[in-house]
Structures are given as C-alpha cells and as structure tokens.
Motif scaffolding. Structure first.
Motif, PDB file in Angstrom:
ATOM      1  N   ILE A 338       0.826  -1.211   0.000  1.00 33.63           N
ATOM      2  CA  ILE A 338       0.000   0.000   0.000  1.00 33.63           C
ATOM      3  C   ILE A 338       0.860   1.261   0.000  1.00 33.63           C
ATOM      4  O   ILE A 338       2.050   1.231   0.320  1.00 33.63           O
ATOM      5  N   ASN A 339       0.216   2.369  -0.375  1.00 33.79           N
ATOM      6  CA  ASN A 339       0.802   3.713  -0.313  1.00 33.79           C
ATOM      7  C   ASN A 339       2.058   3.841  -1.164  1.00 33.79           C
ATOM      8  O   ASN A 339       3.172   4.086  -0.685  1.00 33.79           O
ATOM      9  N   TYR A 340       1.855   3.712  -2.469  1.00 37.47           N
ATOM     10  CA  TYR A 340       2.932   3.838  -3.448  1.00 37.47           C
ATOM     11  C   TYR A 340       3.275   5.310  -3.694  1.00 37.47           C
ATOM     12  O   TYR A 340       2.420   6.190  -3.524  1.00 37.47           O
ATOM     13  N   PRO A 341       4.497   5.593  -4.164  1.00 33.21           N
ATOM     14  CA  PRO A 341       4.825   6.966  -4.577  1.00 33.21           C
ATOM     15  C   PRO A 341       3.889   7.440  -5.677  1.00 33.21           C
ATOM     16  O   PRO A 341       3.592   6.678  -6.603  1.00 33.21           O
ATOM     17  N   LYS A 342       3.434   8.660  -5.589  1.00 33.86           N
ATOM     18  CA  LYS A 342       2.448   9.145  -6.555  1.00 33.86           C
ATOM     19  C   LYS A 342       3.013   9.234  -7.961  1.00 33.86           C
ATOM     20  O   LYS A 342       2.282   9.139  -8.950  1.00 33.86           O
ATOM     21  N   ASP A 343       4.346   9.395  -8.078  1.00 37.56           N
ATOM     22  CA  ASP A 343       4.955   9.578  -9.392  1.00 37.56           C
ATOM     23  C   ASP A 343       4.916   8.318 -10.248  1.00 37.56           C
ATOM     24  O   ASP A 343       5.165   8.403 -11.460  1.00 37.56           O
ATOM     25  N   ILE A 344       4.640   7.167  -9.669  1.00 44.16           N
ATOM     26  CA  ILE A 344       4.586   5.942 -10.468  1.00 44.16           C
ATOM     27  C   ILE A 344       3.166   5.397 -10.561  1.00 44.16           C
ATOM     28  O   ILE A 344       2.962   4.274 -11.026  1.00 44.16           O
ATOM     29  N   LYS A 345       2.202   6.196 -10.119  1.00 44.49           N
ATOM     30  CA  LYS A 345       0.819   5.737 -10.156  1.00 44.49           C
ATOM     31  C   LYS A 345      -0.063   6.699 -10.954  1.00 44.49           C
ATOM     32  O   LYS A 345       0.332   7.811 -11.285  1.00 44.49           O
ATOM     33  N   ALA A 346      -1.280   6.247 -11.257  1.00 44.59           N
ATOM     34  CA  ALA A 346      -2.183   6.990 -12.131  1.00 44.59           C
ATOM     35  C   ALA A 346      -2.685   8.282 -11.476  1.00 44.59           C
ATOM     36  O   ALA A 346      -2.691   8.428 -10.256  1.00 44.59           O
ATOM     37  N   PHE A 347      -3.148   9.185 -12.313  1.00 43.37           N
ATOM     38  CA  PHE A 347      -3.527  10.539 -11.889  1.00 43.37           C
ATOM     39  C   PHE A 347      -4.731  10.578 -10.957  1.00 43.37           C
ATOM     40  O   PHE A 347      -4.902  11.525 -10.188  1.00 43.37           O
ATOM     41  N   TYR A 348      -5.589   9.556 -11.012  1.00 46.16           N
ATOM     42  CA  TYR A 348      -6.864   9.611 -10.293  1.00 46.16           C
ATOM     43  C   TYR A 348      -6.779   9.110  -8.849  1.00 46.16           C
ATOM     44  O   TYR A 348      -7.778   9.062  -8.150  1.00 46.16           O
ATOM     45  N   MET A 349      -5.599   8.724  -8.388  1.00 45.68           N
ATOM     46  CA  MET A 349      -5.484   8.127  -7.051  1.00 45.68           C
ATOM     47  C   MET A 349      -5.389   9.188  -5.956  1.00 45.68           C
ATOM     48  O   MET A 349      -4.778  10.240  -6.142  1.00 45.68           O
ATOM     49  N   TYR A 350      -5.975   8.880  -4.823  1.00 43.84           N
ATOM     50  CA  TYR A 350      -6.060   9.829  -3.704  1.00 43.84           C
ATOM     51  C   TYR A 350      -4.663  10.157  -3.178  1.00 43.84           C
ATOM     52  O   TYR A 350      -3.880   9.275  -2.829  1.00 43.84           O
ATOM     53  N   GLN A 351      -4.371  11.452  -3.090  1.00 43.58           N
ATOM     54  CA  GLN A 351      -3.052  11.908  -2.656  1.00 43.58           C
ATOM     55  C   GLN A 351      -3.008  12.002  -1.125  1.00 43.58           C
ATOM     56  O   GLN A 351      -3.783  12.723  -0.514  1.00 43.58           O
TER      57      GLN A 351
END
Length: 447
Positions: A338-351
């Motif tokens: 869980i809780n991956y770096p945002k830079d490697i995940k899709a735009f729609y995921m909760y920050q």
C-alpha cells in the motif's frame, strides 16, 4: 445429462440405468471381441469408458474409429467401484457423427505448448486446455455470483472510448480506412472500465465491470497480452482499507468455490504442478499480509544481490522479479503493498497527506506477481486538476470525469483484477497465452 452431472450423482445411480452421451473419442483400444472407447463430452476433464462386446464391434467397424471422432453412444451403466473409474457404459448403440482426417494434430503423444499455441482452434481438445478453460469458466461465474450476492450492479463499460483512462499512453487507435475519423475525433480501445464505473458508482453505490481491455504494449513476456479481460468493482463511500478487504474476500470466495466445484480439473492440474493446491489452500486459510511500500523497499534492499535490477530505492516501480520475491520468499504468500509513490501511479489516485504517496495498493501472489491493482480515488476537484496538469493530461476529454467531483460526489475506491492472471494463479499455468482461448499479442494475431 452431461458426464459431469452423471458423476456428481454417482451415489444415486443404479446398475443397468440407461444413459446417452454425445461427445468425442479420446482413445480406442481392444480387439474384435471387446473394445474400450474413451469418450469426453466437454463438461469435465474426466472421461467415460464405453465397453463394446460382440457383433456391435464389427457391425459399426469400431476398430477404425480415430481420436477426435464425434459420436453418440447409448447403453447401460455398469458400476465399477473397485476400478480406477467408478462406472462404465456397456454399449448398445452408437452413431458416428463425423470422422477425423489423418492430419488431425491432436494425438496421444505428448505435444508442446509452443505447438499448441499455433493451433488455438484445436488445443482445447487436450486435457490441459480442457481443464484450464473449465476453471476459467468457473472463475468468471463465481465472480459474477459474488457481486450479485453482494448487491453490486453489473454495468457494461464502453470498449471504445475517447480517452486513455490510465494516462500511460498505451492505447490502440480505432479508425476506419478513410483517414477521416469515424467518430470525428480520436477514439481508442478502452484500457480500463474504471472511470465509467466511477460515474455509475455515484448512482448505484456498488458497481462492477467485467469485460475486455486493451494495451498497445510492445511486450513479449509470459505475463502480457494486447487484449485481456478485467474485473473492476467500484464502491462509493469506500476507503483504501475497505477495498482491500473486498478484494481479499472476493478472491478467497471465488477460488474456494472453484476448487470445490471442479475437483477433477484441479486434481489434474495439481498433477502437473504438484504444489498448486497447497499454494491455493495456504492463501485461503491465511490472513492477507498488508505492508507499506516504503517498508517493502527496505526489505528488498537486504536482498539486492538476488535481483537483476539492483538499484532499489524509494520511488522505483517494483519489477516483476521484486514482486515475486516479496510474495514467494519474504511473505511466502499473497501480500497487499500500500501507499505507493504518486509519481509511479495513475492521476486519479487519492493523494496522501505526505505529498509523496497515494492511497493505492497492489495485491501480489506467488508465481504471478501483481494480480490486483486498486486505490482510493481522488475526491478533491482541485487536487485532481492539479495532478492532471502535472502530468500534462488533457482535461477536455475528461471534463465529464471532473464533473463527477462537482455534482454530489461520494468518495469511492476500486480495483482491477487482470482476469487472465487470476486464471494463471488458480491453474498454475506459467504463460498468460495459455489461459485465454485466442491470445492477441504484439506482432501476432491468429484467427
């Protein structure tokens, strides 16, 4: 009655009951006095032994029947509780439907998977592919059954879309040959049903899609297809912990029911991969491990010499070798990261509040790696717009998606199961091309 149903009601079958079976010849052995025909009707990997005696052999020229011949047999049941098969059919009448040409490629001799991939229209006639496809059918049925019993709405997400739902740019363009866009704009084969499912979750709360998705990845690995099926539930008012719990319960219910309802097929597959049932039962019996991405990186650093990719650091996208090592060697079972770096995940995921990570999870299983990917969706309009700007994602094709956040949005979460990878996990098959009837891969399309 199918052969599967006949075997299921074994305890109530009486000696000399009449039975008719329509199917295909699997083997033919014996002599002019007695012959043993093995027939399969497609309902199970198990076969029916048909015993022919006396003049019926010469009358119907049974010794000339070859593998693959389609026929109808009638006779009386003879119970054989002390034999390898629990019953057999004493032949009284046989009708030949269609014989087989001499160049029929499915024979009793061992055939390689590479060869069978060249004949996808015939490979389902082998025990291996018959078993795989029966398990695939069961998994699909159990998925639909699970969602229907849990008050989910089944929705048909569009196959042709106007946007790249993942933002990865791996889309297949849809167009006619006139070079004048059929839809008067660019259109793509859908890479996900998720965004459209979010729209329906805003009405029905619990929804799911189950359909084909497409990727223009020029990949030739044993884990990738250009056309594959995705199961994508979306649930309003759910947070990350809730959607992980749903994923775990769905998998365990679906796999458990399939093992229970298809024992012969699972036994056959386990004979090829002897650890298969032990692995699946271990998953069913144990609690799912949940671990933070940052902690995964620390653990993998301790084993960096075990990998081809040794540059292990926070911010990296875990490779397949890392995912498999984590689930097989470190956790020794399925694990949700869980809780991956945002830079490697899709735009729609909760920050998340740390400004570095997003509320996402990947569920990894031994032998496969990533089986499920999901997240809590970004519910804040300004955060979503800012993230799209960061990634240079055009907002115009997704105006409708942004509208959802403005019109009574209830935060939702969801995930996607690569259905073929689930079939791989349950059957123990190592190549994804062998768990879909007609595989489509980069550079090749048959039929």
């Amino acid at each position: 009655m199918t052969l599967k149903k006949l075997l299921q009601k074994l305890q109530t079958i009486k000696e000399d009951e009449t039975f008719e079976l329509k199917g295909w010849l699997i083997s033919n052995r014996g002599n002019e006095k007695i012959r043993f025909l093995t027939i399969n009707d497609g309902s199970t990997v198990s076969n029916l032994q048909v015993v022919a005696k006396g003049e019926i052999i010469q009358k119907n020229n049974l010794s000339s029947l070859t593998l693959g011949t389609s026929l109808v047999v009638n006779g009386k049941i003879h119970l054989t509780p002390n034999a390898p098969q629990p019953l057999e059919l004493i032949l009284e009448d046989i009708s030949l439907i269609n014989n087989v040409d001499e160049d029929y490629p499915i024979q009793k001799k061992e055939t390689t998977l590479d060869f069978l991939r060249e004949i996808p229209h015939l490979r389902s006639r082998t025990n291996l592919f018959r078993s795989i496809m029966l398990i695939r059918n069961s998994l699909a049925f159990e998925i639909h059954k699970y969602f229907q019993e849990h008050d989910f709405l089944y929705m048909a997400s569009p196959i042709i879309t106007s946007n790249d739902g993942e933002g990865a740019g791996e889309t297949l363009l849809v167009d006619d040959e006139t070079k004048d866009y059929f839809f008067k704009q660019k259109a793509f084969l859908g890479v996900t049903g998720q965004l459209h499912a979010e729209a329906y979750a805003a009405t029905f709360k619990n929804v799911y899609t189950f359909g084909p998705t497409f990727r223009a990845e020029n990949s030739h690995t044993s884990r990738h297809l250009a056309e594959f099926w995705m199961v994508e539930p979306e649930v309003a008012f759910y947070e990350l912990k809730d959607i992980i719990k749903l994923a775990d319960d769905l998998l365990k219910t679906v796999i458990n029911n399939t093992i229970k309802n298809y024992p012969d097929e699972m036994k056959f597959l386990n004979s090829i991969n002897p650890n298969l049932l032990d692995t699946l039962n271990k998953f069913l019996e144990n609690k799912l491990t949940v671990i933070e991405y940052k902690d995964v990186v620390k653990k993998l650093m301790e084993f960096r010499d075990s990998f081809e990719e040794k540059n292990i650091h926070f911010g990296m996208d875990l490779a397949s070798e890392h995912e498999k090592f984590l689930s097989e060697k470190i956790v020794q079972g399925p694990v949700a990261v869980i809780n991956y770096p945002k830079d490697i995940k899709a735009f729609y995921m909760y920050q998340n509040d740390d400004y570095q990570t997003v509320a996402a999870f990947d569920l990894l299983v031994p032998g496969i790696g990533e089986l499920i990917g999901g997240s809590q969706r970004e519910s804040r309009y300004h955060k979503l717009v800012h993230r799209m700007n960061e990634l240079n994602i055009s907002k115009e094709p997704l105006d409708w998606y942004l509208d959802l956040r403005r019109f009574g949005y209830a935060p939702s979460s969801g995930f996607g199961i690569g259905f073929e990878r689930l079939v791989m996990y349950v059957t123990g098959v190592s190549n994804i091309r062998d768990v879909i009837p007609f595989p489509r891969v980069a550079g090749q399309i048959k039929m």
